[in-house]
Design a protein around this motif. Structure first.
Motif, short mmCIF file in Angstrom:
data_model
loop_
_atom_site.label_atom_id
_atom_site.label_comp_id
_atom_site.label_asym_id
_atom_site.label_seq_id
_atom_site.Cartn_x
_atom_site.Cartn_y
_atom_site.Cartn_z
N ASP A 135 16.53 -15.09 -57.03
CA ASP A 135 16.07 -16.42 -56.64
C ASP A 135 14.57 -16.42 -56.31
N PHE A 136 14.07 -15.30 -55.79
CA PHE A 136 12.64 -15.22 -55.47
C PHE A 136 11.77 -15.24 -56.73
N GLN A 137 12.38 -14.98 -57.89
CA GLN A 137 11.65 -15.01 -59.16
C GLN A 137 11.61 -16.40 -59.78
N LYS A 138 12.47 -17.30 -59.29
CA LYS A 138 12.47 -18.66 -59.82
C LYS A 138 11.13 -19.30 -59.48
N SER A 139 10.80 -20.38 -60.20
CA SER A 139 9.45 -20.92 -60.03
C SER A 139 9.41 -22.42 -60.25
N TYR A 140 8.25 -22.96 -59.90
CA TYR A 140 7.92 -24.35 -60.20
C TYR A 140 6.53 -24.36 -60.84
N VAL A 141 6.16 -25.51 -61.40
CA VAL A 141 4.85 -25.68 -62.02
C VAL A 141 4.05 -26.63 -61.14
N HIS A 142 2.87 -26.17 -60.73
CA HIS A 142 1.98 -27.03 -59.95
C HIS A 142 1.09 -27.79 -60.92
N PRO A 143 0.97 -29.12 -60.76
CA PRO A 143 0.21 -29.91 -61.74
C PRO A 143 -1.29 -29.63 -61.77
N ASP A 144 -1.84 -29.06 -60.72
CA ASP A 144 -3.27 -28.71 -60.73
C ASP A 144 -3.45 -27.44 -61.55
N GLY A 145 -3.67 -27.61 -62.84
CA GLY A 145 -3.85 -26.48 -63.75
C GLY A 145 -2.57 -25.98 -64.37
N ASN A 146 -1.45 -26.66 -64.13
CA ASN A 146 -0.14 -26.25 -64.65
C ASN A 146 0.16 -24.78 -64.34
N VAL A 147 -0.11 -24.39 -63.11
CA VAL A 147 0.10 -23.02 -62.66
C VAL A 147 1.57 -22.82 -62.30
N ILE A 148 2.14 -21.72 -62.76
CA ILE A 148 3.53 -21.38 -62.43
C ILE A 148 3.52 -20.57 -61.14
N ILE A 149 4.29 -21.03 -60.17
CA ILE A 149 4.34 -20.37 -58.86
C ILE A 149 5.79 -20.00 -58.55
N SER A 150 6.01 -18.73 -58.31
CA SER A 150 7.37 -18.26 -57.99
C SER A 150 7.71 -18.58 -56.54
N VAL A 151 8.99 -18.56 -56.25
CA VAL A 151 9.45 -18.74 -54.87
C VAL A 151 8.81 -17.68 -53.97
N ALA A 152 8.74 -16.44 -54.46
CA ALA A 152 8.13 -15.36 -53.67
C ALA A 152 6.65 -15.64 -53.39
N GLU A 153 5.92 -16.08 -54.41
CA GLU A 153 4.51 -16.38 -54.21
C GLU A 153 4.33 -17.57 -53.27
N ASN A 154 5.17 -18.59 -53.41
CA ASN A 154 5.10 -19.74 -52.52
C ASN A 154 5.35 -19.31 -51.07
N LEU A 155 6.27 -18.40 -50.88
CA LEU A 155 6.52 -17.85 -49.55
C LEU A 155 5.26 -17.20 -49.00
N GLY A 156 4.61 -16.38 -49.81
CA GLY A 156 3.37 -15.73 -49.38
C GLY A 156 2.28 -16.73 -49.05
N LYS A 157 2.16 -17.77 -49.89
CA LYS A 157 1.14 -18.80 -49.66
C LYS A 157 1.35 -19.51 -48.33
N TYR A 158 2.61 -19.81 -48.01
CA TYR A 158 2.86 -20.55 -46.78
C TYR A 158 2.87 -19.66 -45.55
N ALA A 159 3.12 -18.39 -45.71
CA ALA A 159 2.90 -17.47 -44.59
C ALA A 159 1.41 -17.40 -44.31
N TRP A 160 0.61 -17.26 -45.37
CA TRP A 160 -0.85 -17.27 -45.22
C TRP A 160 -1.31 -18.59 -44.60
N HIS A 161 -0.79 -19.70 -45.11
CA HIS A 161 -1.17 -21.03 -44.63
C HIS A 161 -0.87 -21.17 -43.14
N SER A 162 0.25 -20.64 -42.70
CA SER A 162 0.61 -20.65 -41.28
C SER A 162 -0.44 -19.92 -40.46
N ASN A 163 -0.75 -18.71 -40.87
CA ASN A 163 -1.73 -17.89 -40.14
C ASN A 163 -3.14 -18.46 -40.23
N HIS A 164 -3.47 -19.04 -41.37
CA HIS A 164 -4.78 -19.64 -41.62
C HIS A 164 -5.06 -20.76 -40.61
#
Length: 178
Positions: A135-164
């Protein structure tokens, strides 16, 4: 004057590891689990004047940062669910600056967002602790540049966002001696 880049990005920019390990996932989930309590502990005794203080010149106020965290993490939760239930969905982006300029972000009691973050993160952590490694390998497409983001990467981004954003408020409090 302090370096603007350091004020904007006190913990640096998010850098996703090329290989996301089980350890990364576990530590990122812990960040999400702890954010609501850490944030509440940090700001619970802030005065109205402190809540109206921008974390940097030209930046959002403490109140706006707290409401932004709730708004942004709400979107993130939806993105997790879309990625887990649909095949590579194209998600809808939102303009965080416009949302943070809205009346509620500028004036609503912070308790609304602190309570919301507590509930939202509890649901998110419950979900993330129970999905499979596939499930962590599943993904979505972000419309800004049509970037594919996995569930795992999104988790990392929001952990960073929390600390940021926590660091924005924490560093402001240190600089002001609060």
């Amino acid at each position: 004057m302090e370096d603007l880049e350091k004020l904007k990005y006190p913990i640096g920019h998010f850098e996703c590891p090329s290989e996301i390990s089980k350890h990364h996932i576990e530590s990122w989930i812990k960040v999400l689990e702890r954010l609501p309590g850490r944030l509440t502990d940090l700001v619970q005794d802030f005065s109205e004047e402190q809540l109206e203080t921008p974390y940097r010149e030209g930046g959002w106020t403490v109140r706006q940062v707290i409401h932004h965290l709730a708004d942004s993490h709400h979107h993130s939760y939806t993105r997790f669910k879309w990625a887990l239930t649909e095949n590579g969905p194209l998600i809808k982006a939102y303009d965080e600056k416009d949302w943070s300029a809205m009346m509620d972000a500028k004036s609503a009691p912070i308790e609304l967002s602190l309570h919301y973050l507590t509930a939202l993160h509890a649901k998110l952590v419950y979900l993330l602790n129970r999905i499979s490694s596939d499930d962590f390998q599943k993904s979505y497409v972000h419309p800004d540049g049509n970037v594919i983001i996995s569930v795992a990467e999104n988790l990392g981004k929001y952990a960073w966002h929390s600390n940021h954003h926590f660091a924005h408020i924490y560093n402001l409090a240190l600089r002001k001696g609060w």
